[in-house]
Write a protein that holds these residues in place. Structure first.
Motif, mmCIF file in Angstrom:
data_model
loop_
_atom_site.group_PDB
_atom_site.id
_atom_site.type_symbol
_atom_site.label_atom_id
_atom_site.label_comp_id
_atom_site.label_asym_id
_atom_site.label_seq_id
_atom_site.Cartn_x
_atom_site.Cartn_y
_atom_site.Cartn_z
ATOM 1 N N THR A 181 0.821 -1.209 0.000
ATOM 2 C CA THR A 181 0.000 0.000 0.000
ATOM 3 C C THR A 181 0.856 1.260 0.000
ATOM 4 O OG1 THR A 181 -0.235 -0.251 2.412
ATOM 5 C CG2 THR A 181 -2.077 -0.977 1.039
ATOM 6 N N HIS A 182 1.895 1.316 0.851
ATOM 7 C CA HIS A 182 2.612 2.594 0.946
ATOM 8 C C HIS A 182 3.754 2.754 -0.055
ATOM 9 C CE1 HIS A 182 6.091 0.918 3.114
ATOM 10 N NE2 HIS A 182 5.273 0.386 4.011
ATOM 11 N N HIS A 183 4.102 1.707 -0.808
ATOM 12 C CA HIS A 183 5.146 1.834 -1.824
ATOM 13 C C HIS A 183 4.637 1.563 -3.240
ATOM 14 C CE1 HIS A 183 8.252 2.596 1.030
ATOM 15 N NE2 HIS A 183 9.231 2.286 0.211
ATOM 16 N N ALA A 184 3.344 1.358 -3.400
ATOM 17 C CA ALA A 184 2.808 1.055 -4.725
ATOM 18 C C ALA A 184 2.862 2.296 -5.620
ATOM 19 C CB ALA A 184 1.377 0.564 -4.620
ATOM 20 N N VAL A 185 3.339 2.107 -6.843
ATOM 21 C CA VAL A 185 3.389 3.188 -7.836
ATOM 22 C C VAL A 185 2.087 3.185 -8.632
ATOM 23 C CG1 VAL A 185 4.592 4.069 -9.865
ATOM 24 C CG2 VAL A 185 5.892 3.009 -8.002
#
Length: 276
Positions: A263-267
């Motif tokens: 969730t927090h690193h998805a591009v």
């Protein structure tokens, strides 16, 4: 729990209205009225998510929509994922919010899908490391990518972490946690094999190996097996897990791998709307 169940209980119309108000602000109409057709095209390969949300945005403006794919579908560069027709002014008002849903959610679904492939058959789960106010949609995107949403909020499970243990000790924390409700599982975060053994002996339902290496986790599991405790607990690995090492963690013997990065690193996946 699937994507439909995750959306249940919230007013989609209310959420859309709030997001539209944020996006349009004091919008001033300057385009003349006129009928138009448009389509949303994906500009790179990935896994689709957010198509129903995008459709809901257009429908809020009384536009006719045709959803060409479903959440979880693989999509290729150049695919038309949605067609819409109606007043051109309303299409343009809805454009950015619809694209934001698709880009953000499809990016999460795409990254989740890659983790799922590399970890199979071990389950990939999300965490609560989400965007405030947008968690419901990020969790739905995880489901679309083949992952498990894990806890939606802090009340879904009794999670005993190192700060709880520092305050009142592991034994007391588990005792209090198990007294919350017979419907709640108790999960304990551990950082060493001896802690995992003690948590299992005290009745934890789930043990989470936090920031432990795969070899350390294998050692801990061997200790649990030697004491006849392995089958009592669900085992989860979390912390420092990437696409490069997730297969090693999957091979360690755990049941679940939770990954905040999905969730927090998805591009974002790239979409565009074009008038046709």
């Amino acid at each position: 729990m699937d994507g439909a169940e995750l959306i249940a209980g919230i007013s989609m119309k209310g959420v859309i209205e709030r997001f539209i108000e944020e996006d349009l602000g004091g919008y001033i109409e300057f385009m003349p009225e006129g009928e138009a057709k448009a389509e949303i095209v994906v500009k790179e390969d990935g896994i689709l998510s957010g198509i129903r949300e995008a459709g809901s945005v257009f429908e809020y403006f009384n536009l006719l929509t045709d959803l060409c794919f479903e959440d979880g579908d693989p999509i290729r560069k150049g695919d038309v994922v949605l067609r819409v027709k109606g007043d051109c002014r309303d299409i343009l008002k809805a454009e950015r919010l619809a694209l934001n849903f698709l880009g953000r959610m499809s990016g999460i679904a795409t990254l989740t899908h890659e983790f799922v492939k590399r970890a199979a058959p071990v389950k990939i789960a999300a965490t609560r490391k989400t965007t405030p106010g947008f968690r419901i949609f990020e969790k739905r995107a995880v489901v679309a990518g083949g992952g498990d949403p894990h806890r939606f909020n802090i009340a879904d499970m009794v999670m005993i972490k190192k700060n709880h243990i520092a305050l009142i000790g592991l034994e007391r924390a588990i005792e209090l946690g198990k007294g919350v409700s017979f419907t709640k599982k108790v999960e304990v975060e551990v950082t060493a094999a001896e802690d995992a053994l003690r948590a299992a002996e005290l009745g934890a339902d789930v043990i989470m190996f936090d920031n432990m290496r795969p070899d350390e986790i294998r050692e801990a599991i061997s200790s649990l097996e030697a004491r006849g405790l392995r089958e009592r607990v669900l085992l989860e690995a979390s912390g420092g897990i990437t696409l490069d090492n997730v297969s090693e963690y999957a091979a360690s013997g755990v049941d679940v791998i939770s990954v905040g990065a999905i969730t927090h690193h998805a591009v974002w996946l790239d979409f565009s709307l074009r008038i046709v």
